[in-house]
Design a protein around this motif. Structure first.
Motif, short mmCIF file in Angstrom:
data_model
loop_
_atom_site.label_atom_id
_atom_site.label_comp_id
_atom_site.label_asym_id
_atom_site.label_seq_id
_atom_site.Cartn_x
_atom_site.Cartn_y
_atom_site.Cartn_z
N LYS A 181 19.26 30.67 80.93
CA LYS A 181 19.04 30.99 79.52
C LYS A 181 17.56 30.91 79.17
CE LYS A 181 23.53 31.14 78.62
NZ LYS A 181 24.22 32.39 78.26
N THR A 182 17.18 31.74 78.22
CA THR A 182 15.84 31.65 77.64
C THR A 182 15.90 30.61 76.53
OG1 THR A 182 15.41 33.97 78.12
CG2 THR A 182 13.97 32.90 76.50
N ILE A 201 23.09 20.84 67.63
CA ILE A 201 22.72 21.26 68.99
C ILE A 201 23.97 21.71 69.75
CG2 ILE A 201 21.85 20.44 71.21
CD1 ILE A 201 19.97 18.57 69.56
N ALA A 202 25.07 20.96 69.60
CA ALA A 202 26.32 21.32 70.27
C ALA A 202 26.83 22.69 69.79
CB ALA A 202 27.38 20.24 70.00
N ARG A 203 26.67 22.97 68.51
CA ARG A 203 27.08 24.27 67.96
C ARG A 203 26.27 25.40 68.60
NH1 ARG A 203 27.14 24.04 61.83
NH2 ARG A 203 24.88 23.88 62.02
N THR A 204 24.98 25.16 68.76
CA THR A 204 24.10 26.16 69.39
C THR A 204 24.52 26.41 70.83
OG1 THR A 204 22.29 25.41 67.98
CG2 THR A 204 21.68 26.69 69.92
N LEU A 205 24.85 25.34 71.54
CA LEU A 205 25.27 25.47 72.94
C LEU A 205 26.61 26.17 73.06
CD1 LEU A 205 24.25 21.88 74.10
CD2 LEU A 205 23.06 24.01 74.64
N TYR A 206 27.52 25.92 72.09
CA TYR A 206 28.84 26.54 72.16
C TYR A 206 28.75 28.05 72.01
CZ TYR A 206 33.80 27.38 71.35
OH TYR A 206 35.09 27.84 71.46
N LYS A 207 27.84 28.53 71.17
CA LYS A 207 27.70 29.97 70.98
C LYS A 207 27.29 30.66 72.28
CE LYS A 207 25.58 33.50 68.05
NZ LYS A 207 24.51 33.84 67.10
N ASP A 208 26.51 29.94 73.09
CA ASP A 208 26.19 30.39 74.46
C ASP A 208 25.53 31.77 74.49
OD1 ASP A 208 26.10 29.96 77.20
OD2 ASP A 208 28.02 30.97 77.56
N SER A 209 24.53 31.97 73.62
CA SER A 209 23.80 33.24 73.61
C SER A 209 22.72 33.24 74.69
CB SER A 209 23.16 33.45 72.24
OG SER A 209 24.15 33.51 71.24
N GLU A 210 22.14 34.41 74.92
CA GLU A 210 21.14 34.53 75.99
C GLU A 210 19.81 33.85 75.63
OE1 GLU A 210 19.42 38.96 75.26
OE2 GLU A 210 21.59 38.82 75.58
N GLU A 232 18.28 44.81 79.38
CA GLU A 232 17.60 43.53 79.60
C GLU A 232 18.31 42.41 78.84
OE1 GLU A 232 13.28 43.46 79.50
OE2 GLU A 232 13.30 45.63 79.19
N GLN A 233 18.03 41.17 79.25
CA GLN A 233 18.61 40.01 78.56
C GLN A 233 17.59 38.88 78.50
OE1 GLN A 233 22.33 38.79 80.35
NE2 GLN A 233 23.49 40.01 78.88
N GLY A 234 17.53 38.24 77.33
CA GLY A 234 16.71 37.04 77.18
C GLY A 234 15.22 37.28 77.17
N ASP A 250 -1.77 38.43 63.69
CA ASP A 250 -2.13 38.88 65.04
C ASP A 250 -1.48 38.03 66.13
OD1 ASP A 250 -3.75 40.89 63.98
OD2 ASP A 250 -5.47 39.54 63.83
N ILE A 251 -0.16 37.93 66.08
CA ILE A 251 0.58 37.15 67.09
C ILE A 251 0.97 38.07 68.24
CG2 ILE A 251 2.63 35.77 67.56
CD1 ILE A 251 0.71 34.37 65.69
N ASN A 252 0.56 37.69 69.44
CA ASN A 252 0.97 38.39 70.66
C ASN A 252 1.58 37.37 71.61
OD1 ASN A 252 -0.13 41.36 70.63
ND2 ASN A 252 -1.76 40.10 69.76
N LEU A 253 2.83 37.59 71.97
CA LEU A 253 3.52 36.60 72.80
C LEU A 253 4.65 37.28 73.58
CD1 LEU A 253 4.12 33.62 73.58
CD2 LEU A 253 5.59 33.50 71.54
N ASP A 254 4.72 36.97 74.88
CA ASP A 254 5.81 37.48 75.73
C ASP A 254 6.62 36.30 76.25
OD1 ASP A 254 5.19 40.26 75.59
OD2 ASP A 254 3.52 39.92 76.97
N ILE A 255 7.94 36.39 76.08
CA ILE A 255 8.86 35.35 76.56
C ILE A 255 9.82 36.01 77.53
CG2 ILE A 255 10.62 33.67 75.91
CD1 ILE A 255 9.32 33.56 73.12
N ASN A 256 9.87 35.51 78.75
CA ASN A 256 10.68 36.13 79.80
C ASN A 256 12.02 35.43 79.95
OD1 ASN A 256 8.54 37.93 80.51
ND2 ASN A 256 7.54 36.22 81.57
N LYS A 257 12.95 36.14 80.58
CA LYS A 257 14.30 35.61 80.79
C LYS A 257 14.23 34.32 81.60
CE LYS A 257 18.71 36.73 83.00
NZ LYS A 257 19.56 36.24 81.93
N GLY A 258 14.99 33.31 81.15
CA GLY A 258 15.08 32.05 81.89
C GLY A 258 13.94 31.09 81.63
N GLU A 259 12.94 31.49 80.85
CA GLU A 259 11.81 30.59 80.56
C GLU A 259 12.18 29.58 79.48
OE1 GLU A 259 7.44 32.55 81.36
OE2 GLU A 259 8.43 33.00 79.47
#
Length: 594
Positions: A539-540, A500-509, A347-349, A370-379
């Motif tokens: 990207k997520t 922000i540019a540094r974060t975008l350059y890393k290009d993680s999922e 899976e990714q993201g 009690d944190i419950n949270l689901d984050i899906n790919k591309g959201e």
């Protein structure tokens, strides 16, 4: 200290071995000189000396000079090898400390504090280097010279030997008392140095705030208090150790006086009459020669104990520094790698938090509960809530800067604890709440951790455009423009956009923007988010923000309050269902605008 021995390389052991041999040679040569002095004195005091004895004088004088020159050469070579040995050892210890600190979690770093870690990596390592360069030489030379010298004088007059031993006992007692007084002070000085560094670091970092509030005198008082404590402790140790020098001078001069006085008594005991006048004069000459030689040996023995004193001055601080360094090196990181094979992750993201609770202090005061949270790919998921509600903590747990207290966090279908830390963090690109820039160039900061030869110039320009870094094009050297330490030559908004540019350059999922739009004006904020949405469709994206305008178009908005999730939904849903979200929204926009 024995724990640091493992950082000595094989070549350094060779340097050390050569140095030991040369030091022993030095001692031998220095103790050989009084023998030639004795022979020369016999010639000088003998009434039978003739011009035919001059070759013997030249011979003994030449040998005496040769010993002195050879000892000097051996000392120079020894200094070279010992300096190389100590420098290599300190470099290795610094490397190991740095590598160890990089493995620490945020919790481990908070345990030691940043200022203390800096002191241990610099000041404490210097103490060990000083001991390795000077102390090792003295530690070998002093006992060798003292024992060898005592063996030399033991065969002479008992009265002279007793005088020398009494002098040595006085020195040993004085040094012991000095060490007992100073050792606790040395420990305290190292801890106070941590506090001094912390205070200085705080004052320099916050200098603008201090000036803005006219708090210079207030901060000066705090700094002066710590500075005075260090000074007082240093004064006590310096005065105590300072007493050693006059005591040594008194003992040395007293010993010389005692040797000569005893020598005169011995000479006077030799009866002289007409029948044995020649024999008596020869005996007196030998006694004078032996007395001068004994004085030389005695001074060398005293010098050996002076060297030992120098060791006792250096050693206490070295012991304290060694313990402090070992505290860091022996600390097991609270967060360790898992053994998950990255190839098994399909899976990714995707991020899932299941009944997650977390406390910074390992008690029941939970920062998250009690944190419950689901984050899906591309959201695009936004997290909003009052200050201190745990938004940034949530992100820190996802990237495993801290370990959760209760529950489970899964990234791409696997528990974060199963990942190797490098593999886990490759899946995230993070723009931190405080935009941190490093000394170098803008390009270096954007492509952080990438070798210069591997930097993609086109991608640099692309992420600069997405992050609305138009100001870079106005700089003379553009992306090659210099960045001062901490990015102090750029404004808050400029630093955020580079971050922000540094974060975008890393290009993680998974892209995380932790309140990184707060210093941007509304127009720039809108443009950056628009370009991110257009360019990062697969990207997520996780956005932590305080502005409603920044997050209202997110696929999912998480509203947090007091460490728990109050509600999850879209902007329209939350305006109807979440009182906390309504209050935040109404504090920023009117009902008509909403």
């Amino acid at each position: 200290m024995h724990k640091l021995v493992k950082y000595i390389r094989k070549i350094d052991y060779l340097f050390l071995l050569i140095s030991v041999g040369l030091i022993v040679l030095q001692v031998y040569l220095e103790l050989k000189i009084p023998e030639y002095t004795t022979e020369l004195t016999k010639f000088a005091t003998s009434t039978l000396t003739t011009s035919s004895d001059l070759p013997e004088v030249y011979k003994n004088g030449g040998l005496m000079l040769a010993c002195a020159v050879s000892s000097m050469i051996a000392g120079i070579i020894t200094s070279f090898f010992i300096s190389t040995f100590s420098s290599n050892l300190s470099r290795k210890i610094r490397d190991e400390l740095y590598k160890k600190i990089l493995t620490f979690s945020n919790k481990d770093i908070h345990r030691f504090h940043t200022a203390s870690l800096i002191t241990r990596t610099t000041n404490d390592v210097v103490q060990i280097q000083n001991f390795a360069s000077m102390g090792v030489q003295l530690l070998i030379k002093a006992p060798t010279m003292a024992i060898w010298g005592i063996c030399k004088i033991s065969a002479t007059k008992l009265s002279w030997t007793m005088a020398a031993l009494i002098a040595v006992c006085i020195i040993v007692i004085a040094v012991t008392i000095a060490v007992i007084v100073c050792l606790p002070r040395f420990k305290k000085i190292q801890k106070l140095t941590d506090s001094l560094n912390a205070q200085a670091r705080e004052n320099i970092t916050g200098v603008r705030v201090i000036r803005a509030f006219n708090a210079e005198k207030y901060q000066d008082v705090k700094y002066e208090k710590i500075n005075k404590d260090i000074t007082d402790n240093n004064m006590v140790t310096s005065k105590t150790m300072g007493l050693i020098s006059p005591i040594m001078s008194f003992v040395m001069n007293g010993l010389i006086l005692a040797i000569y006085w005893l020598g005169v008594v011995i000479i006077n005991d030799i009866k002289v009459d007409n029948q044995n006048m020649m024999q008596a004069m020869i005996e007196r000459g030998e006694i004078v020669a032996n007395m001068i030689a004994f004085t030389s040996y005695a001074m060398q023995i005293i010098m050996a104990f002076i060297m030992l004193i120098m060791i006792f001055i250096i050693l206490p601080r070295t012991i304290v520094s060694t313990k402090r360094i070992n505290e860091v090196l022996d600390t097991k990181p609270s967060i360790v790698d898992g053994n998950l094979n990255d190839e098994k992750v399909t899976e990714q993201g995707v991020v899932s938090l299941k009944n997650v609770s977390f406390s910074y202090y390992d008690d029941e005061h939970y920062a998250l509960k009690d944190i419950n949270l689901d984050i899906n790919k591309g959201e695009t998921v936004a997290i909003i809530g009052p200050t201190g509600c745990g938004k940034s903590t949530l992100v820190n747990l996802m990237m495993r800067f801290y370990d959760i207290s209760i529950g489970e966090i899964d990234v791409d279908g696997h528990n974060v604890k199963d990942y190797k830390l490098n593999d886990l963090r490759k899946r995230f690109s993070l723009a931190t709440q405080k935009a941190m820039l490093f000394k170098g160039t803008i390009k270096d900061n954007i492509a952080l951790g990438v070798d210069e030869k591997d930097i993609d110039e086109n991608k640099i320009n692309e992420v600069l455009d997405i992050a609305s870094c138009e100001f870079v094009n106005n700089l003379e050297k553009k992306e090659n423009s210099e960045v001062s330490q901490g990015g102090s030559n750029y404004s808050g908004g400029q630093k955020q956009r580079i971050s922000i540019a540094r974060t975008l350059y890393k290009d993680s999922e998974i892209m995380i923007f932790d309140d990184t739009f707060s210093a941007l004006d509304y127009k720039t904020d809108f443009n950056v988010r628009k370009k991110i949405k257009e360019n990062l469709k697969d990207k997520t994206v996780i956005i932590i923000a305080q502005r409603i305008g920044t997050i209202k178009n997110a696929d999912k908005i998480v509203v947090m309050e007091d460490g728990h999730i109050d509600a999850i939904g879209t902007h329209e849903q939350l305006l109807k269902e979440s009182k906390v979200y309504q209050e935040i929204a109404l504090s920023q926009l009117s009902k008509e605008e909403l």
